[in-house]
Design an enzyme around this catalytic site. Structure first.
Site, short mmCIF file in Angstrom:
data_model
loop_
_atom_site.label_atom_id
_atom_site.label_comp_id
_atom_site.label_asym_id
_atom_site.label_seq_id
_atom_site.Cartn_x
_atom_site.Cartn_y
_atom_site.Cartn_z
N ASP A 38 5.67 2.86 -10.33
CA ASP A 38 4.28 2.44 -10.51
C ASP A 38 3.62 2.11 -9.17
O ASP A 38 4.29 1.96 -8.16
CB ASP A 38 4.23 1.16 -11.36
CG ASP A 38 4.52 1.44 -12.82
OD1 ASP A 38 4.41 2.59 -13.23
OD2 ASP A 38 4.85 0.47 -13.53
N LYS A 60 -0.94 3.74 -12.60
CA LYS A 60 -1.38 2.50 -13.25
C LYS A 60 -2.23 1.68 -12.29
O LYS A 60 -1.78 0.69 -11.73
CB LYS A 60 -0.21 1.67 -13.78
CG LYS A 60 0.43 2.25 -15.00
CD LYS A 60 1.12 1.17 -15.78
CE LYS A 60 1.80 1.78 -16.99
NZ LYS A 60 2.82 0.94 -17.53
N MET A 173 -3.22 -10.22 -13.98
CA MET A 173 -4.31 -9.25 -14.19
C MET A 173 -5.66 -9.95 -14.40
O MET A 173 -6.48 -9.48 -15.20
CB MET A 173 -4.00 -8.35 -15.40
CG MET A 173 -2.77 -7.50 -15.19
SD MET A 173 -2.23 -6.71 -16.72
CE MET A 173 -1.29 -8.02 -17.48
C1 SAM Z 1 0.69 -5.08 -15.08
S1 SAM Z 1 1.07 -6.67 -14.45
C2 SAM Z 1 2.77 -6.41 -14.04
C3 SAM Z 1 3.52 -7.70 -13.88
C4 SAM Z 1 4.96 -7.49 -13.48
N1 SAM Z 1 5.70 -6.83 -14.52
C5 SAM Z 1 5.63 -8.81 -13.13
O1 SAM Z 1 6.57 -9.24 -13.80
O2 SAM Z 1 5.22 -9.41 -12.12
C6 SAM Z 1 0.27 -6.61 -12.89
C7 SAM Z 1 -0.23 -7.98 -12.43
O3 SAM Z 1 0.84 -8.72 -11.88
C8 SAM Z 1 0.36 -9.54 -10.85
N2 SAM Z 1 1.07 -9.21 -9.61
C9 SAM Z 1 2.08 -8.35 -9.47
N3 SAM Z 1 2.55 -8.34 -8.21
C10 SAM Z 1 1.79 -9.22 -7.53
C11 SAM Z 1 1.75 -9.67 -6.18
N4 SAM Z 1 2.62 -9.22 -5.26
N5 SAM Z 1 0.82 -10.59 -5.83
C12 SAM Z 1 -0.05 -11.08 -6.73
N6 SAM Z 1 -0.07 -10.70 -8.02
C13 SAM Z 1 0.84 -9.79 -8.42
C14 SAM Z 1 -1.13 -9.29 -10.75
O4 SAM Z 1 -1.79 -10.25 -11.55
C15 SAM Z 1 -1.24 -7.91 -11.34
O5 SAM Z 1 -2.55 -7.67 -11.83
#
Ligand code: SAM
Length: 266
Positions: A38, A60, A173
Protein backbone atom coordinates in the site's frame (compact mmCIF):
# COMPACT_ATOMS: atom_id res chain seq x y z
CA UNK A 1 11.03 -23.60 -8.65
CA UNK A 2 7.70 -22.68 -7.00
CA UNK A 3 5.57 -25.27 -5.20
CA UNK A 4 2.06 -25.75 -6.55
CA UNK A 5 0.51 -24.34 -3.37
CA UNK A 6 1.31 -20.78 -2.48
CA UNK A 7 0.74 -18.86 0.71
CA UNK A 8 -0.07 -15.28 1.71
CA UNK A 9 1.74 -13.44 4.49
CA UNK A 10 -0.45 -10.60 5.72
CA UNK A 11 2.17 -8.42 7.36
CA UNK A 12 1.92 -5.18 9.30
CA UNK A 13 4.84 -2.92 8.42
CA UNK A 14 4.32 -0.44 11.25
CA UNK A 15 3.83 3.31 10.90
CA UNK A 16 7.04 4.27 9.11
CA UNK A 17 10.28 3.76 11.01
CA UNK A 18 11.69 0.55 9.48
CA UNK A 19 13.18 -0.42 12.84
CA UNK A 20 9.64 -0.92 14.11
CA UNK A 21 9.21 -3.94 11.84
CA UNK A 22 8.99 -7.20 13.76
CA UNK A 23 11.60 -9.91 13.23
CA UNK A 24 8.88 -12.10 11.79
CA UNK A 25 7.84 -9.41 9.31
CA UNK A 26 11.44 -9.07 8.17
CA UNK A 27 11.92 -12.83 7.80
CA UNK A 28 8.78 -13.19 5.67
CA UNK A 29 9.72 -10.12 3.61
CA UNK A 30 12.96 -11.90 2.73
CA UNK A 31 11.35 -15.17 1.66
CA UNK A 32 8.41 -13.91 -0.42
CA UNK A 33 8.25 -14.12 -4.23
CA UNK A 34 5.96 -11.13 -4.70
CA UNK A 35 5.06 -8.10 -2.56
CA UNK A 36 1.65 -6.45 -2.77
CA UNK A 37 1.89 -3.17 -0.88
CA UNK A 38 0.00 0.00 0.00
CA UNK A 39 0.83 3.70 -0.10
CA UNK A 40 1.57 3.81 3.62
CA UNK A 41 4.50 1.42 3.27
CA UNK A 42 7.46 3.78 2.98
CA UNK A 43 10.46 3.55 0.69
CA UNK A 44 12.84 2.69 3.56
CA UNK A 45 10.81 -0.43 4.26
CA UNK A 46 10.54 -1.38 0.59
CA UNK A 47 14.33 -1.15 0.38
CA UNK A 48 14.51 -4.11 2.76
CA UNK A 49 12.85 -6.38 0.18
CA UNK A 50 15.06 -8.65 -1.88
CA UNK A 51 15.95 -6.94 -5.19
CA UNK A 52 14.52 -9.86 -7.18
CA UNK A 53 11.08 -9.78 -5.57
CA UNK A 54 8.18 -8.81 -7.84
CA UNK A 55 6.47 -5.64 -6.52
CA UNK A 56 2.83 -4.73 -7.02
CA UNK A 57 1.62 -1.34 -5.76
CA UNK A 58 -2.08 -1.35 -4.98
CA UNK A 59 -2.25 2.22 -3.75
CA UNK A 60 -5.03 3.43 -1.53
CA UNK A 61 -4.88 7.19 -1.49
CA UNK A 62 -7.24 8.80 1.04
CA UNK A 63 -9.88 9.47 -1.66
CA UNK A 64 -8.79 7.08 -4.35
CA UNK A 65 -8.08 3.39 -4.39
CA UNK A 66 -5.60 2.45 -7.10
CA UNK A 67 -7.18 -0.99 -7.04
CA UNK A 68 -10.61 -1.62 -5.49
CA UNK A 69 -10.52 -3.80 -2.37
CA UNK A 70 -12.28 -6.71 -4.11
CA UNK A 71 -9.64 -6.70 -6.83
CA UNK A 72 -6.88 -6.72 -4.20
CA UNK A 73 -8.53 -9.69 -2.50
CA UNK A 74 -8.75 -11.50 -5.83
CA UNK A 75 -5.16 -10.63 -6.75
CA UNK A 76 -3.87 -12.21 -3.54
CA UNK A 77 -5.80 -15.41 -4.27
CA UNK A 78 -4.63 -15.54 -7.90
CA UNK A 79 -0.97 -15.04 -6.98
CA UNK A 80 -1.14 -17.71 -4.30
CA UNK A 81 -2.85 -20.13 -6.69
CA UNK A 82 0.10 -19.61 -9.05
CA UNK A 83 2.19 -21.18 -6.28
CA UNK A 84 3.75 -17.90 -5.11
CA UNK A 85 4.64 -16.83 -1.61
CA UNK A 86 2.80 -13.53 -1.45
CA UNK A 87 3.78 -10.78 0.93
CA UNK A 88 0.74 -8.57 1.58
CA UNK A 89 2.45 -5.60 3.20
CA UNK A 90 0.32 -3.01 4.93
CA UNK A 91 1.02 0.11 6.97
CA UNK A 92 0.63 -0.24 10.74
CA UNK A 93 -1.30 -3.31 11.82
CA UNK A 94 -3.37 -5.26 9.28
CA UNK A 95 -6.34 -5.62 11.62
CA UNK A 96 -6.59 -1.99 12.70
CA UNK A 97 -8.35 0.01 9.98
CA UNK A 98 -6.42 -2.13 7.54
CA UNK A 99 -9.13 -4.29 5.97
CA UNK A 100 -7.01 -7.31 6.79
CA UNK A 101 -10.08 -9.21 7.92
CA UNK A 102 -11.67 -8.91 4.49
CA UNK A 103 -8.51 -10.07 2.78
CA UNK A 104 -8.16 -13.21 4.82
CA UNK A 105 -11.89 -13.99 4.51
CA UNK A 106 -11.36 -14.21 0.75
CA UNK A 107 -8.23 -16.30 1.19
CA UNK A 108 -10.03 -18.66 3.50
CA UNK A 109 -12.96 -19.00 1.09
CA UNK A 110 -10.50 -19.87 -1.69
CA UNK A 111 -8.64 -22.38 0.47
CA UNK A 112 -5.39 -20.38 0.39
CA UNK A 113 -3.04 -20.73 3.36
CA UNK A 114 -2.03 -17.54 5.13
CA UNK A 115 -0.31 -16.10 8.20
CA UNK A 116 -1.04 -12.78 9.89
CA UNK A 117 1.81 -10.77 11.37
CA UNK A 118 0.74 -7.88 13.60
CA UNK A 119 2.48 -4.55 13.23
CA UNK A 120 2.88 -1.47 15.39
CA UNK A 121 -0.30 0.47 14.75
CA UNK A 122 -0.10 4.20 14.02
CA UNK A 123 -1.66 5.12 17.37
CA UNK A 124 1.04 3.28 19.33
CA UNK A 125 3.90 4.41 17.10
CA UNK A 126 2.88 8.06 16.71
CA UNK A 127 2.03 8.48 20.38
CA UNK A 128 5.34 6.97 21.49
CA UNK A 129 7.42 9.10 19.11
CA UNK A 130 5.43 12.21 20.03
CA UNK A 131 6.00 11.71 23.78
CA UNK A 132 2.30 11.15 24.47
CA UNK A 133 1.48 8.09 26.62
CA UNK A 134 -1.93 6.85 25.47
CA UNK A 135 -2.89 5.82 28.98
CA UNK A 136 -1.67 7.26 32.27
CA UNK A 137 -2.69 6.55 35.84
CA UNK A 138 -3.57 10.20 36.46
CA UNK A 139 -5.23 11.11 33.17
CA UNK A 140 -6.56 8.24 31.05
CA UNK A 141 -7.74 4.79 32.06
CA UNK A 142 -8.95 3.91 28.57
CA UNK A 143 -7.96 4.53 25.00
CA UNK A 144 -10.29 4.42 22.01
CA UNK A 145 -9.25 4.05 18.36
CA UNK A 146 -11.83 5.45 15.96
CA UNK A 147 -12.04 6.39 12.32
CA UNK A 148 -12.44 10.04 11.39
CA UNK A 149 -13.29 9.10 7.82
CA UNK A 150 -16.63 10.36 6.54
CA UNK A 151 -19.21 7.70 5.76
CA UNK A 152 -21.85 8.85 3.26
CA UNK A 153 -20.67 12.43 3.89
CA UNK A 154 -21.17 12.27 7.67
CA UNK A 155 -19.13 11.52 10.79
CA UNK A 156 -21.50 8.98 12.21
CA UNK A 157 -19.77 8.22 15.52
CA UNK A 158 -20.85 7.60 19.10
CA UNK A 159 -20.08 11.14 20.28
CA UNK A 160 -21.41 10.77 23.85
CA UNK A 161 -19.00 7.85 24.33
CA UNK A 162 -16.09 9.68 22.69
CA UNK A 163 -16.67 12.75 24.87
CA UNK A 164 -16.29 10.79 28.11
CA UNK A 165 -13.58 12.04 30.51
CA UNK A 166 -10.46 10.12 31.59
CA UNK A 167 -9.81 8.51 28.25
CA UNK A 168 -7.70 9.16 25.18
CA UNK A 169 -9.36 9.15 21.78
CA UNK A 170 -7.25 8.51 18.69
CA UNK A 171 -8.75 9.37 15.33
CA UNK A 172 -7.33 7.58 12.30
CA UNK A 173 -8.01 9.05 8.83
CA UNK A 174 -9.23 12.26 10.40
CA UNK A 175 -7.03 14.89 8.75
CA UNK A 176 -9.80 16.35 6.59
CA UNK A 177 -12.31 16.22 9.43
CA UNK A 178 -10.27 17.67 12.31
CA UNK A 179 -12.55 20.73 12.56
CA UNK A 180 -15.72 18.64 12.56
CA UNK A 181 -14.29 16.20 15.09
CA UNK A 182 -13.27 18.96 17.50
CA UNK A 183 -16.60 20.72 17.05
CA UNK A 184 -18.59 17.54 17.73
CA UNK A 185 -16.56 16.75 20.83
CA UNK A 186 -17.19 20.26 22.18
CA UNK A 187 -20.91 19.97 21.41
CA UNK A 188 -20.96 16.78 23.49
CA UNK A 189 -19.37 18.35 26.54
CA UNK A 190 -15.61 18.23 25.99
CA UNK A 191 -14.07 21.39 27.48
CA UNK A 192 -12.49 23.90 25.10
CA UNK A 193 -9.23 23.44 27.02
CA UNK A 194 -8.99 19.70 26.24
CA UNK A 195 -5.52 19.11 24.73
CA UNK A 196 -5.29 17.69 21.21
CA UNK A 197 -2.39 16.92 18.90
CA UNK A 198 -2.03 16.01 15.27
CA UNK A 199 0.94 13.75 14.53
CA UNK A 200 1.98 13.90 10.89
CA UNK A 201 4.15 11.22 9.27
CA UNK A 202 4.70 9.81 12.73
CA UNK A 203 7.87 7.83 13.57
CA UNK A 204 9.64 9.03 10.41
CA UNK A 205 12.36 11.64 10.02
CA UNK A 206 9.63 13.94 8.66
CA UNK A 207 7.46 13.66 11.77
CA UNK A 208 5.67 16.85 12.81
CA UNK A 209 3.49 17.33 15.85
CA UNK A 210 0.93 20.13 15.98
CA UNK A 211 -0.43 20.56 19.49
CA UNK A 212 -3.22 22.72 20.87
CA UNK A 213 -6.70 22.25 22.23
CA UNK A 214 -9.95 21.10 20.67
CA UNK A 215 -10.84 24.80 20.42
CA UNK A 216 -7.72 26.12 18.69
CA UNK A 217 -6.07 23.18 16.91
CA UNK A 218 -8.24 23.37 13.75
CA UNK A 219 -7.29 26.99 13.18
CA UNK A 220 -3.60 26.33 13.89
CA UNK A 221 -3.63 23.64 11.22
CA UNK A 222 -5.10 25.88 8.56
CA UNK A 223 -1.82 27.61 7.80
CA UNK A 224 0.36 24.55 8.49
CA UNK A 225 -0.13 22.85 5.11
CA UNK A 226 -0.42 19.42 6.68
CA UNK A 227 -0.43 16.35 4.45
CA UNK A 228 -1.52 12.78 5.11
CA UNK A 229 -0.85 10.51 6.93
CA UNK A 230 -1.87 12.22 10.11
CA UNK A 231 -3.33 11.01 13.36
CA UNK A 232 -5.37 13.07 15.82
CA UNK A 233 -4.95 12.37 19.54
CA UNK A 234 -7.39 13.97 21.96
CA UNK A 235 -7.02 13.72 25.73
CA UNK A 236 -5.37 15.09 28.86
CA UNK A 237 -2.31 12.92 28.14
CA UNK A 238 -1.36 15.29 25.30
CA UNK A 239 -0.31 17.89 27.88
CA UNK A 240 2.52 15.57 29.00
CA UNK A 241 4.28 15.99 25.68
CA UNK A 242 6.44 19.02 26.60
CA UNK A 243 7.97 16.94 29.46
CA UNK A 244 8.13 13.58 27.69
CA UNK A 245 9.09 14.57 24.16
CA UNK A 246 12.24 12.64 23.19
CA UNK A 247 12.22 12.07 19.44
CA UNK A 248 13.50 14.88 17.32
CA UNK A 249 12.76 14.51 13.64
CA UNK A 250 14.60 16.36 10.93
CA UNK A 251 11.45 18.43 10.41
CA UNK A 252 11.76 19.77 13.96
CA UNK A 253 15.52 20.10 14.13
CA UNK A 254 18.02 22.37 12.45
CA UNK A 255 20.71 19.77 12.87
CA UNK A 256 21.25 16.88 10.51
CA UNK A 257 21.05 13.53 12.25
CA UNK A 258 19.39 10.19 12.31
CA UNK A 259 16.21 11.66 13.74
CA UNK A 260 16.41 10.08 17.16
CA UNK A 261 17.90 12.13 19.96
CA UNK A 262 17.27 11.27 23.57
CA UNK A 263 17.21 14.38 25.75
CA UNK A 264 18.98 13.62 28.97
CA UNK A 265 18.90 17.09 30.43
CA UNK A 266 15.81 19.18 31.04
C1 SAM B 1 -6.20 3.19 6.45
S1 SAM B 1 -5.58 3.65 8.02
C2 SAM B 1 -4.41 2.34 8.25
C3 SAM B 1 -4.01 2.19 9.69
C4 SAM B 1 -2.97 1.10 9.89
N1 SAM B 1 -3.50 -0.20 9.57
C5 SAM B 1 -2.44 1.11 11.31
O1 SAM B 1 -2.63 0.15 12.06
O2 SAM B 1 -1.77 2.09 11.67
C6 SAM B 1 -4.56 5.01 7.59
C7 SAM B 1 -4.48 6.06 8.70
O3 SAM B 1 -3.55 5.64 9.68
C8 SAM B 1 -2.92 6.77 10.23
N2 SAM B 1 -1.47 6.65 10.02
C9 SAM B 1 -0.82 5.61 9.50
N3 SAM B 1 0.52 5.80 9.52
C10 SAM B 1 0.70 7.01 10.07
C11 SAM B 1 1.85 7.80 10.37
N4 SAM B 1 3.09 7.36 10.12
N5 SAM B 1 1.67 9.02 10.93
C12 SAM B 1 0.43 9.48 11.21
N6 SAM B 1 -0.69 8.78 10.95
C13 SAM B 1 -0.56 7.57 10.40
C14 SAM B 1 -3.50 7.99 9.53
O4 SAM B 1 -4.57 8.47 10.31
C15 SAM B 1 -3.98 7.39 8.23
O5 SAM B 1 -5.00 8.17 7.66
Amino acid sequence: MQSSVGEVYLVGAGPGDPELLTLKALRLMKQADVAVYDRLVGSEILELLEPCIERIFVGKEPDRHTLPQNDINRLLVDLALQGKKVLRLKGGDPFIFGRGGEEIETLMAAGVRFQVVPGVTAAAGCAAYAGIPLTHRDYAQACVFVTGHLKDGALDLNWPMLAQPRQTVVFYMGLKTVSQICQKLREHGVMDTMPAALVVQGTTRQQQVHAGTVADLPEKLQSAGVRSPALLIVGEVVKLRPQLEWFQSNAESDQPGDGAIRRLSS
